[in-house]
Design a protein around this motif. Structure first.
Motif, short mmCIF file in Angstrom:
data_model
loop_
_atom_site.label_atom_id
_atom_site.label_comp_id
_atom_site.label_asym_id
_atom_site.label_seq_id
_atom_site.Cartn_x
_atom_site.Cartn_y
_atom_site.Cartn_z
N ASN A 7 0.48 70.12 28.23
CA ASN A 7 1.15 69.06 29.00
C ASN A 7 0.37 68.66 30.25
O ASN A 7 0.96 68.32 31.27
N GLY A 8 -0.96 68.75 30.16
CA GLY A 8 -1.77 68.33 31.29
C GLY A 8 -1.72 69.27 32.48
O GLY A 8 -1.87 68.84 33.62
N VAL A 9 -1.52 70.57 32.23
CA VAL A 9 -1.40 71.57 33.30
C VAL A 9 -2.41 72.67 33.05
O VAL A 9 -2.62 73.10 31.91
N ARG A 10 -3.04 73.13 34.13
CA ARG A 10 -3.93 74.29 34.04
C ARG A 10 -3.45 75.35 35.02
O ARG A 10 -2.87 75.03 36.07
N LEU A 11 -3.72 76.59 34.69
CA LEU A 11 -3.20 77.72 35.46
C LEU A 11 -4.33 78.60 35.96
O LEU A 11 -5.17 79.06 35.16
N HIS A 12 -4.35 78.83 37.27
CA HIS A 12 -5.19 79.87 37.87
C HIS A 12 -4.26 81.04 38.17
O HIS A 12 -3.44 80.98 39.09
N ARG A 13 -4.40 82.11 37.43
CA ARG A 13 -3.49 83.25 37.57
C ARG A 13 -4.11 84.34 38.44
O ARG A 13 -5.28 84.67 38.30
N GLY A 14 -3.29 84.90 39.34
CA GLY A 14 -3.74 86.04 40.15
C GLY A 14 -4.79 85.67 41.18
O GLY A 14 -5.81 86.35 41.31
N VAL A 15 -4.53 84.62 41.95
CA VAL A 15 -5.46 84.19 42.99
C VAL A 15 -5.15 84.95 44.29
O VAL A 15 -4.05 84.81 44.83
#
Length: 288
Positions: free
Chosen positions: A29-37
């Motif tokens: 859905n046009g979303v990106r995730l940076h996890r654990g920043v």
């Protein structure tokens, strides 16, 4: 054996203000995730991290700072309440798909540090987002804080702080707002947060009570609470709404019939409605 100072400097992790972001993962859905920043370093303690859900496009995108619940004692940054754990896509991805940059944050729990450490952590998260705003494509001058239960309490306090720029609104779901009332139980969540019973640290209890921190310059609030809440009385939201209204702050109070804490007792479509109307309220603020 003592390591040379240049070796200590060499192996030390980069400061969060400078560290590379973890690789982004597309979540649909046009979303990106940076996890654990990592966003803050604390001497002798774990690094504090956030998950960053970003919409596609250059932005700058308005920011939702999400604060989890758990009686200040437990909880995870990836959780928005048990009624939403099975949503696919999940609530954070939905928020980001609507156009918000969503930062769901760690903060020190009451077993790690007493208040006001938790509020300091949220300040640090916003400062980190501001420092790296151009890189991330976010507009921290259009930040809405949103929390549920203990997270709603902390979100309200952050919005009421007079030294945190950029917050234009706060959404608090079923949040405790007066920590002075349960004064004598040393095992209560409030006492564990404060480090002592409210009766023995009255000034700290006042500082930790959104109801007692209201001022005329506060941003707009949306308070949502179940009428049948058995853990946090809806009187907490009613009284905060009354106090905000008294000083001229725009406030909307929504009491949800048949709802207990964490929306227990509601049908799925009713939970969806609470979520969607809260999101629409946040969009109204950031689109002005």
């Amino acid at each position: 054996m003592t390591a040379p100072m240049d070796l200590r400097s060499l192996i030390r992790a980069p400061h969060p203000d400078l560290a590379p972001l973890p690789p982004a993962a597309p979540v649909g859905n046009g979303v990106r995730l940076h996890r654990g920043v990592p966003y803050a370093e604390l001497p002798g303690a774990r690094p504090l991290e956030l998950d960053l859900w970003l919409p596609d496009g250059a932005g700058p995108h308005p920011v939702l700072l999400l604060v989890h619940g758990g009686a200040w004692r437990t909880g995870r940054r990836g959780d928005m309440g048990h009624r939403m754990r099975t949503w696919r896509p999940g609530p954070f991805a939905r928020l980001a798909a609507s156009g918000f940059a969503v930062a769901s944050v760690d903060y020190r729990l009451s077993g790690e540090a007493a208040f006001p450490a938790q509020l300091e952590d949220l300040r640090s998260a916003l400062a980190w987002l501001s420092t790296r705003s151009h890189e991330l494509g976010v507009d921290t001058d259009r930040t809405v804080v949103w929390g549920e239960s203990a997270g709603g309490h902390l979100a309200a306090l952050l919005a009421l702080a007079d030294d945190v720029p950029g917050i234009i609104g706060a959404v608090a779901w079923y949040a405790p707002t007066d920590l002075t009332s349960d004064a004598d139980d040393p095992h209560s969540p409030e006492a564990l947060l404060l480090g002592a019973t409210p009766a023995t640290v009255p000034e700290r209890a006042i500082q930790a009570s959104p109801l007692l921190q209201v001022h005329p310059e506060a941003p707009p609030f949306l308070l949502v609470h179940g009428e049948d809440d058995s853990l946090v009385s809806p009187e907490h939201s009613r009284r905060l709404a009354e106090r905000l209204s008294e000083v001229g702050t725009p406030v909307e109070l929504r009491l949800v019939p048949g709802a207990d804490h964490v929306w227990h007792g509601l049908a799925e479509d009713q939970v969806e409605e609470v979520f969607s109307t809260s999101l629409a309220w946040a969009h109204q603020l950031t689109s002005r």
